[in-house]
Design a protein around this motif. Structure first.
Motif, PDB file in Angstrom:
ATOM      1  N   ARG A  29       1.467  16.323  -9.356  1.00 42.91           N
ATOM      2  CA  ARG A  29       2.404  15.597  -8.480  1.00 42.91           C
ATOM      3  C   ARG A  29       2.366  14.107  -8.780  1.00 42.91           C
ATOM      4  O   ARG A  29       1.295  13.520  -9.000  1.00 42.91           O
ATOM      5  CB  ARG A  29       2.049  15.798  -7.004  1.00 42.91           C
ATOM      6  N   VAL A  30       3.536  13.503  -8.745  1.00 40.08           N
ATOM      7  CA  VAL A  30       3.653  12.060  -8.931  1.00 40.08           C
ATOM      8  C   VAL A  30       4.522  11.514  -7.799  1.00 40.08           C
ATOM      9  O   VAL A  30       5.661  11.929  -7.634  1.00 40.08           O
ATOM     10  CB  VAL A  30       4.297  11.710 -10.282  1.00 40.08           C
ATOM     11  N   VAL A  31       3.957  10.605  -7.022  1.00 45.62           N
ATOM     12  CA  VAL A  31       4.727   9.925  -5.987  1.00 45.62           C
ATOM     13  C   VAL A  31       4.907   8.474  -6.405  1.00 45.62           C
ATOM     14  O   VAL A  31       3.936   7.765  -6.686  1.00 45.62           O
ATOM     15  CB  VAL A  31       4.044  10.010  -4.610  1.00 45.62           C
ATOM     16  N   ASN A  32       6.152   8.054  -6.497  1.00 46.80           N
ATOM     17  CA  ASN A  32       6.523   6.667  -6.772  1.00 46.80           C
ATOM     18  C   ASN A  32       6.860   5.988  -5.455  1.00 46.80           C
ATOM     19  O   ASN A  32       7.800   6.407  -4.766  1.00 46.80           O
ATOM     20  CB  ASN A  32       7.759   6.629  -7.679  1.00 46.80           C
ATOM     21  N   PHE A  33       6.121   4.943  -5.104  1.00 47.21           N
ATOM     22  CA  PHE A  33       6.376   4.197  -3.871  1.00 47.21           C
ATOM     23  C   PHE A  33       6.698   2.771  -4.293  1.00 47.21           C
ATOM     24  O   PHE A  33       5.822   2.004  -4.655  1.00 47.21           O
ATOM     25  CB  PHE A  33       5.136   4.264  -2.979  1.00 47.21           C
ATOM     26  N   LEU A  34       7.986   2.424  -4.262  1.00 46.22           N
ATOM     27  CA  LEU A  34       8.463   1.224  -4.940  1.00 46.22           C
ATOM     28  C   LEU A  34       8.292  -0.087  -4.182  1.00 46.22           C
ATOM     29  O   LEU A  34       8.151  -1.134  -4.820  1.00 46.22           O
ATOM     30  CB  LEU A  34       9.944   1.399  -5.313  1.00 46.22           C
ATOM     31  N   PRO A  35       8.326  -0.130  -2.843  1.00 43.66           N
ATOM     32  CA  PRO A  35       8.185  -1.440  -2.193  1.00 43.66           C
ATOM     33  C   PRO A  35       6.830  -2.068  -2.518  1.00 43.66           C
ATOM     34  O   PRO A  35       5.867  -1.380  -2.849  1.00 43.66           O
ATOM     35  CB  PRO A  35       8.292  -1.097  -0.703  1.00 43.66           C
ATOM     36  N   GLY A  36       6.783  -3.370  -2.405  1.00 46.89           N
ATOM     37  CA  GLY A  36       5.491  -4.017  -2.573  1.00 46.89           C
ATOM     38  C   GLY A  36       5.482  -5.057  -3.659  1.00 46.89           C
ATOM     39  O   GLY A  36       5.850  -4.785  -4.795  1.00 46.89           O
ATOM     40  N   HIS A  37       5.139  -6.258  -3.295  1.00 46.17           N
ATOM     41  CA  HIS A  37       4.999  -7.372  -4.228  1.00 46.17           C
ATOM     42  C   HIS A  37       4.328  -8.503  -3.464  1.00 46.17           C
ATOM     43  O   HIS A  37       3.207  -8.879  -3.768  1.00 46.17           O
ATOM     44  CB  HIS A  37       6.370  -7.812  -4.770  1.00 46.17           C
ATOM     45  N   LEU A  38       4.999  -8.992  -2.442  1.00 50.17           N
ATOM     46  CA  LEU A  38       4.470 -10.092  -1.648  1.00 50.17           C
ATOM     47  C   LEU A  38       3.493  -9.590  -0.596  1.00 50.17           C
ATOM     48  O   LEU A  38       3.591  -8.453  -0.125  1.00 50.17           O
ATOM     49  CB  LEU A  38       5.621 -10.837  -0.966  1.00 50.17           C
ATOM     50  N   PRO A  39       2.536 -10.431  -0.191  1.00 46.80           N
ATOM     51  CA  PRO A  39       1.581 -10.024   0.844  1.00 46.80           C
ATOM     52  C   PRO A  39       2.237  -9.597   2.154  1.00 46.80           C
ATOM     53  O   PRO A  39       1.705  -8.731   2.864  1.00 46.80           O
ATOM     54  CB  PRO A  39       0.712 -11.276   1.033  1.00 46.80           C
ATOM     55  N   CYS A  40       3.408 -10.182   2.478  1.00 40.92           N
ATOM     56  CA  CYS A  40       4.065  -9.793   3.729  1.00 40.92           C
ATOM     57  C   CYS A  40       4.512  -8.341   3.699  1.00 40.92           C
ATOM     58  O   CYS A  40       4.777  -7.740   4.758  1.00 40.92           O
ATOM     59  CB  CYS A  40       5.257 -10.704   4.025  1.00 40.92           C
ATOM     60  N   VAL A  41       4.589  -7.755   2.498  1.00 35.29           N
ATOM     61  CA  VAL A  41       4.911  -6.340   2.358  1.00 35.29           C
ATOM     62  C   VAL A  41       3.641  -5.519   2.185  1.00 35.29           C
ATOM     63  O   VAL A  41       3.412  -4.539   2.895  1.00 35.29           O
ATOM     64  CB  VAL A  41       5.865  -6.099   1.165  1.00 35.29           C
ATOM     65  N   THR A  42       2.793  -5.915   1.249  1.00 34.08           N
ATOM     66  CA  THR A  42       1.633  -5.084   0.890  1.00 34.08           C
ATOM     67  C   THR A  42       0.544  -5.082   1.956  1.00 34.08           C
ATOM     68  O   THR A  42      -0.367  -4.262   1.891  1.00 34.08           O
ATOM     69  CB  THR A  42       1.051  -5.530  -0.457  1.00 34.08           C
ATOM     70  N   ARG A  43       0.643  -5.985   2.936  1.00 30.00           N
ATOM     71  CA  ARG A  43      -0.260  -5.951   4.088  1.00 30.00           C
ATOM     72  C   ARG A  43       0.469  -5.571   5.382  1.00 30.00           C
ATOM     73  O   ARG A  43      -0.120  -5.586   6.461  1.00 30.00           O
ATOM     74  CB  ARG A  43      -0.964  -7.294   4.262  1.00 30.00           C
ATOM     75  N   HIS A  44       1.741  -5.244   5.265  1.00 29.81           N
ATOM     76  CA  HIS A  44       2.540  -4.877   6.435  1.00 29.81           C
ATOM     77  C   HIS A  44       1.974  -3.573   7.029  1.00 29.81           C
ATOM     78  O   HIS A  44       1.732  -2.610   6.300  1.00 29.81           O
ATOM     79  CB  HIS A  44       3.995  -4.678   6.012  1.00 29.81           C
ATOM     80  N   PRO A  45       1.768  -3.512   8.346  1.00 30.69           N
ATOM     81  CA  PRO A  45       1.152  -2.318   8.942  1.00 30.69           C
ATOM     82  C   PRO A  45       1.887  -1.019   8.622  1.00 30.69           C
ATOM     83  O   PRO A  45       1.236   0.020   8.397  1.00 30.69           O
ATOM     84  CB  PRO A  45       1.184  -2.621  10.446  1.00 30.69           C
ATOM     85  N   ASP A  46       3.208  -1.050   8.604  1.00 31.49           N
ATOM     86  CA  ASP A  46       3.948   0.183   8.314  1.00 31.49           C
ATOM     87  C   ASP A  46       3.828   0.567   6.837  1.00 31.49           C
ATOM     88  O   ASP A  46       3.761   1.755   6.501  1.00 31.49           O
ATOM     89  CB  ASP A  46       5.417   0.028   8.712  1.00 31.49           C
TER      90      ASP A  46
END
Length: 219
Positions: A187-204
């Protein structure tokens, strides 16, 4: 063991930020940033339960992973093991044709060996929501509202996949999380969001990463 390998992605360290948010939940996770020796430090095919990548080969003044690193990851894939590809990691080993095909839904770089037009990423606020699908994993995922980030679009489909999350922006609707399977059944899951800390540390965002990890581990 869970192996999490990341680059610093132009000094934003998205993998490190995410790892710091989830580390206490996964004591078996080993994290490396800008260090491709991790791929040969272990026998991934026998020691690694899940491979998480948050890197793009030949960016950020980092070298392309060498043949030894690539072969270790390939043996892992040939064993039918799962991968979680975060942000641009569908190009983690882009010089190797087996990896380009295995990633399922890949970020295409400007010097693409297969001659496809490059992918692109507009910047604007966006919401990522579970897709309209009966896939049980999509039903676990939670919507995410981001103030602004790179929105990955124009990727190439290399394997059949299911869209698990998507976004609609001014340019149209685009997959943001997909599930596919390598030719060896992993299985391969691609999860594309993420770059800035406001995204990669976002609780959701963090919640969804943990949901994906647990699902890939069969928990």
């Amino acid at each position: 063991m869970i192996l999490f390998a990341a680059d610093d992605h132009y000094h934003t360290s998205p993998g490190k930020n995410t790892y710091e948010e989830i580390a206490t939940d996964y004591p078996e996770m080993r994290f490396y940033e800008n260090d491709w020796s991790c791929f040969t430090a272990y026998d991934l095919a026998s020691e690694c339960e899940l491979l998480i990548l948050n890197m793009i080969a030949d960016t950020c003044n980092l070298p392309i992973p060498d043949e030894a690193a690539a072969n270790s990851v390939k043996r892992y894939c040939e064993a039918g093991r799962p991968m979680l590809l975060l942000h641009g990691a569908s190009s983690a080993f882009w010089p190797y044709d087996w990896f380009r095909e295995s990633s399922g839904f890949r970020w295409v770089r400007g010097n693409d060996p297969d001659g496809f037009e490059p992918s692109f990423h507009p910047h604007e606020p966006y919401q990522v929501v579970p897709a309209k699908t009966r896939h049980p994993l999509a039903k676990k995922l939670v919507p995410m509202d981001f103030p602004q980030d790179e929105i990955y679009t124009g990727l190439e489909q290399t394997r059949p996949f299911t869209i698990l999350m998507q976004t609609t922006i001014s340019m149209g609707s685009f997959p943001q999380c997909t599930e596919s399977f390598t030719r060896w059944g992993g299985r391969v899951v691609n999860f594309l969001p993420g770059h800035l800390p406001c995204v990669t540390r976002h609780p959701d965002f963090v919640k969804n990463v943990k949901i994906l990890i647990d699902d890939l581990l069969g928990r």
